[in-house]
Design a protein around this motif. Structure first.
Motif, PDB file in Angstrom:
ATOM      1  N   GLY A 100      12.527   4.871  17.443  1.00  8.91           N
ATOM      2  CA  GLY A 100      13.293   4.622  18.401  1.00  8.91           C
ATOM      3  C   GLY A 100      13.110   2.875  18.789  1.00  8.91           C
ATOM      4  O   GLY A 100      13.671   2.565  20.039  1.00  8.91           O
ATOM      5  N   THR A 101      12.941   2.303  17.671  1.00  2.95           N
ATOM      6  CA  THR A 101      12.672   0.765  18.086  1.00  2.95           C
ATOM      7  C   THR A 101      14.156   0.199  17.846  1.00  2.95           C
ATOM      8  O   THR A 101      14.783   0.675  17.203  1.00  2.95           O
ATOM      9  N   THR A 102      14.160  -1.119  18.237  1.00  4.27           N
ATOM     10  CA  THR A 102      15.426  -1.568  18.448  1.00  4.27           C
ATOM     11  C   THR A 102      15.854  -2.758  17.172  1.00  4.27           C
ATOM     12  O   THR A 102      16.863  -3.088  16.810  1.00  4.27           O
ATOM     13  N   ASN A 103      14.589  -3.306  16.956  1.00  7.45           N
ATOM     14  CA  ASN A 103      14.689  -4.381  15.711  1.00  7.45           C
ATOM     15  C   ASN A 103      13.523  -4.370  15.025  1.00  7.45           C
ATOM     16  O   ASN A 103      12.549  -3.671  15.005  1.00  7.45           O
ATOM     17  N   ARG A 104      13.606  -5.212  13.899  1.00  9.95           N
ATOM     18  CA  ARG A 104      12.529  -5.224  12.940  1.00  9.95           C
ATOM     19  C   ARG A 104      11.065  -5.886  13.671  1.00  9.95           C
ATOM     20  O   ARG A 104      10.301  -5.236  13.242  1.00  9.95           O
ATOM     21  N   LYS A 105      11.276  -6.628  14.208  1.00 12.81           N
ATOM     22  CA  LYS A 105      10.175  -7.237  15.040  1.00 12.81           C
ATOM     23  C   LYS A 105       9.277  -6.135  15.788  1.00 12.81           C
ATOM     24  O   LYS A 105       8.185  -6.131  15.742  1.00 12.81           O
ATOM     25  N   GLU A 106      10.098  -5.606  16.717  1.00  9.28           N
ATOM     26  CA  GLU A 106       9.623  -4.095  17.345  1.00  9.28           C
ATOM     27  C   GLU A 106       8.890  -3.155  16.797  1.00  9.28           C
ATOM     28  O   GLU A 106       7.886  -2.744  16.989  1.00  9.28           O
ATOM     29  N   THR A 107       9.698  -3.135  15.550  1.00  9.57           N
ATOM     30  CA  THR A 107       9.135  -2.050  14.333  1.00  9.57           C
ATOM     31  C   THR A 107       7.662  -2.385  13.912  1.00  9.57           C
ATOM     32  O   THR A 107       6.803  -1.733  13.772  1.00  9.57           O
ATOM     33  N   ALA A 108       7.619  -3.496  13.345  1.00 15.06           N
ATOM     34  CA  ALA A 108       6.574  -4.166  12.926  1.00 15.06           C
ATOM     35  C   ALA A 108       5.327  -4.273  13.904  1.00 15.06           C
ATOM     36  O   ALA A 108       4.046  -3.759  13.497  1.00 15.06           O
ATOM     37  N   ARG A 109       5.774  -4.513  15.103  1.00 16.95           N
ATOM     38  CA  ARG A 109       4.733  -4.523  16.187  1.00 16.95           C
ATOM     39  C   ARG A 109       4.152  -3.080  16.203  1.00 16.95           C
ATOM     40  O   ARG A 109       2.988  -2.979  16.568  1.00 16.95           O
ATOM     41  N   ARG A 110       5.009  -2.258  16.562  1.00 15.03           N
ATOM     42  CA  ARG A 110       4.786  -0.628  16.638  1.00 15.03           C
ATOM     43  C   ARG A 110       3.716  -0.057  15.715  1.00 15.03           C
ATOM     44  O   ARG A 110       2.870   0.478  15.987  1.00 15.03           O
ATOM     45  N   TYR A 111       4.193  -0.603  14.192  1.00 20.65           N
ATOM     46  CA  TYR A 111       3.280  -0.296  13.090  1.00 20.65           C
ATOM     47  C   TYR A 111       2.115  -0.805  13.081  1.00 20.65           C
ATOM     48  O   TYR A 111       0.988   0.000  12.906  1.00 20.65           O
ATOM     49  N   ALA A 112       1.957  -2.009  13.578  1.00 18.50           N
ATOM     50  CA  ALA A 112       0.644  -2.800  13.707  1.00 18.50           C
ATOM     51  C   ALA A 112      -0.334  -1.847  14.727  1.00 18.50           C
ATOM     52  O   ALA A 112      -1.439  -1.631  14.573  1.00 18.50           O
ATOM     53  N   GLN A 113       0.315  -1.487  15.721  1.00 19.65           N
ATOM     54  CA  GLN A 113      -0.478  -0.847  17.058  1.00 19.65           C
ATOM     55  C   GLN A 113      -0.674   0.500  16.583  1.00 19.65           C
ATOM     56  O   GLN A 113      -2.145   0.831  16.962  1.00 19.65           O
ATOM     57  N   LEU A 114      -0.076   1.156  15.738  1.00 23.82           N
ATOM     58  CA  LEU A 114      -0.489   2.443  15.289  1.00 23.82           C
ATOM     59  C   LEU A 114      -1.443   2.400  14.550  1.00 23.82           C
ATOM     60  O   LEU A 114      -2.364   3.055  14.483  1.00 23.82           O
ATOM     61  N   LEU A 115      -1.294   1.263  13.457  1.00 24.68           N
ATOM     62  CA  LEU A 115      -2.466   1.310  12.533  1.00 24.68           C
ATOM     63  C   LEU A 115      -4.170   0.999  13.211  1.00 24.68           C
ATOM     64  O   LEU A 115      -5.084   1.459  13.159  1.00 24.68           O
ATOM     65  N   GLU A 116      -3.775   0.121  14.368  1.00 28.10           N
ATOM     66  CA  GLU A 116      -4.953  -0.273  15.023  1.00 28.10           C
ATOM     67  C   GLU A 116      -5.550   0.938  15.963  1.00 28.10           C
ATOM     68  O   GLU A 116      -6.714   1.089  15.951  1.00 28.10           O
ATOM     69  N   ALA A 117      -4.454   1.843  16.198  1.00 28.54           N
ATOM     70  CA  ALA A 117      -5.179   2.863  17.169  1.00 28.54           C
ATOM     71  C   ALA A 117      -5.639   3.944  16.299  1.00 28.54           C
ATOM     72  O   ALA A 117      -6.620   4.567  16.792  1.00 28.54           O
ATOM     73  N   CYS A 118      -5.233   3.893  15.062  1.00 27.61           N
ATOM     74  CA  CYS A 118      -5.957   5.047  13.970  1.00 27.61           C
ATOM     75  C   CYS A 118      -7.197   4.453  13.399  1.00 27.61           C
ATOM     76  O   CYS A 118      -7.626   4.978  12.449  1.00 27.61           O
ATOM     77  N   GLY A 119      -7.225   2.898  13.443  1.00 29.20           N
ATOM     78  CA  GLY A 119      -8.492   2.282  12.798  1.00 29.20           C
ATOM     79  C   GLY A 119      -8.321   2.163  11.400  1.00 29.20           C
ATOM     80  O   GLY A 119      -8.847   2.157  10.669  1.00 29.20           O
ATOM     81  N   LYS A 120      -7.017   2.070  10.943  1.00 31.63           N
ATOM     82  CA  LYS A 120      -6.347   1.832   9.543  1.00 31.63           C
ATOM     83  C   LYS A 120      -5.957   0.594   9.481  1.00 31.63           C
ATOM     84  O   LYS A 120      -5.658  -0.202  10.261  1.00 31.63           O
ATOM     85  N   THR A 121      -6.019  -0.073   8.219  1.00 26.94           N
ATOM     86  CA  THR A 121      -5.477  -1.355   8.032  1.00 26.94           C
ATOM     87  C   THR A 121      -4.411  -1.031   6.739  1.00 26.94           C
ATOM     88  O   THR A 121      -4.300   0.103   6.025  1.00 26.94           O
ATOM     89  N   THR A 122      -3.681  -2.320   6.340  1.00 21.14           N
ATOM     90  CA  THR A 122      -2.863  -2.124   5.316  1.00 21.14           C
ATOM     91  C   THR A 122      -3.301  -2.136   4.030  1.00 21.14           C
ATOM     92  O   THR A 122      -4.542  -2.332   3.371  1.00 21.14           O
ATOM     93  N   TYR A 123      -2.756  -1.321   3.321  1.00 16.73           N
ATOM     94  CA  TYR A 123      -3.241  -0.962   1.747  1.00 16.73           C
ATOM     95  C   TYR A 123      -4.593  -0.514   1.827  1.00 16.73           C
ATOM     96  O   TYR A 123      -5.261  -0.475   0.718  1.00 16.73           O
ATOM     97  N   GLY A 124      -4.982   0.242   2.757  1.00 14.92           N
ATOM     98  CA  GLY A 124      -6.295   0.574   2.867  1.00 14.92           C
ATOM     99  C   GLY A 124      -7.542  -0.107   2.787  1.00 14.92           C
ATOM    100  O   GLY A 124      -8.751   0.153   2.405  1.00 14.92           O
ATOM    101  N   PHE A 125      -7.291  -1.540   3.029  1.00 19.34           N
ATOM    102  CA  PHE A 125      -8.602  -2.239   2.667  1.00 19.34           C
ATOM    103  C   PHE A 125      -9.147  -2.490   4.162  1.00 19.34           C
ATOM    104  O   PHE A 125      -8.379  -2.428   5.232  1.00 19.34           O
ATOM    105  N   SER A 126     -10.422  -2.670   4.299  1.00 23.48           N
ATOM    106  CA  SER A 126     -11.217  -2.824   5.404  1.00 23.48           C
ATOM    107  C   SER A 126     -10.970  -4.384   6.074  1.00 23.48           C
ATOM    108  O   SER A 126     -10.607  -5.095   5.186  1.00 23.48           O
ATOM    109  N   ARG A 127     -11.258  -4.290   7.115  1.00 24.10           N
ATOM    110  CA  ARG A 127     -10.777  -5.625   7.549  1.00 24.10           C
ATOM    111  C   ARG A 127     -12.079  -6.620   7.365  1.00 24.10           C
ATOM    112  O   ARG A 127     -11.820  -7.823   7.024  1.00 24.10           O
TER     113      ARG A 127
END
Length: 171
Positions: A57-84
């Protein structure tokens, strides 16, 4: 805790192909860059982002990317499985060191990068290039040098135009 479960459910609702696109999207890649990286058409990238937008239910790319980053942060995950933070390596060689992390780049730091320390044992490595110029003449000297170089370029241009004019009259 329920927010973490909800975030995990939203992430699990994504396909692996959507995740690939979102991982690149949160790295501020354009549609064309994402398409090239994944060897797909730009239209396919837009379709995958649009499908995620519809799910969340996001309205644009920026909001979608921001939501995805927030979800990753909430779950303790990072992109492509690399640790921070990479695990500390025990076998780090001095030649593998990075350049110093300072806001100012110094030419002498880069010239020493990649060299073996035993090569420089006999040499006194001092300042080089602009750092040596600044050490000798200071900031005012650099400003004067820029002005003098600009003046020399202007005189060269003026003399070139004068020569071209003279040659034009001869022909």
């Amino acid at each position: 805790m329920s927010e973490d479960i909800q975030a995990l459910e939203q992430l699990e609702s994504l396909t692996t192909r959507q995740i690939e696109v979102l991982d690149l999207l949160i790295m501020h890649r354009t549609t064309k860059e994402i398409a090239r990286a994944l060897s797909i058409a730009p239209n396919t990238v837009d379709q995958r982002i649009s499908a995620v937008r519809d799910k969340w239910g996001t309205t644009n790319r920026k909001e979608t990317a921001r939501r995805y980053a927030q979800l990753l942060e909430a779950c303790g995950k990072t992109t492509y499985g690399f640790s921070r933070v990479d695990a500390a390596r025990q076998d780090v060689d001095e030649s593998d060191r990075d350049l110093p992390v300072e806001p100012v780049f110094i030419l002498s730091d880069a010239s020493a990068f990649g060299r073996r320390p035993e090569w420089d044992e006999d040499k006194d490595v001092g300042l080089k290039g602009l750092e040596a110029f600044d050490a000798k003449f200071g900031r005012t000297g650099r400003i004067v040098a820029v002005f003098v170089l600009a003046l020399i370029m202007a005189m060269t241009l003026a003399s070139s135009l004068a020569i071209a004019d003279i040659l034009g009259r001869l022909i």
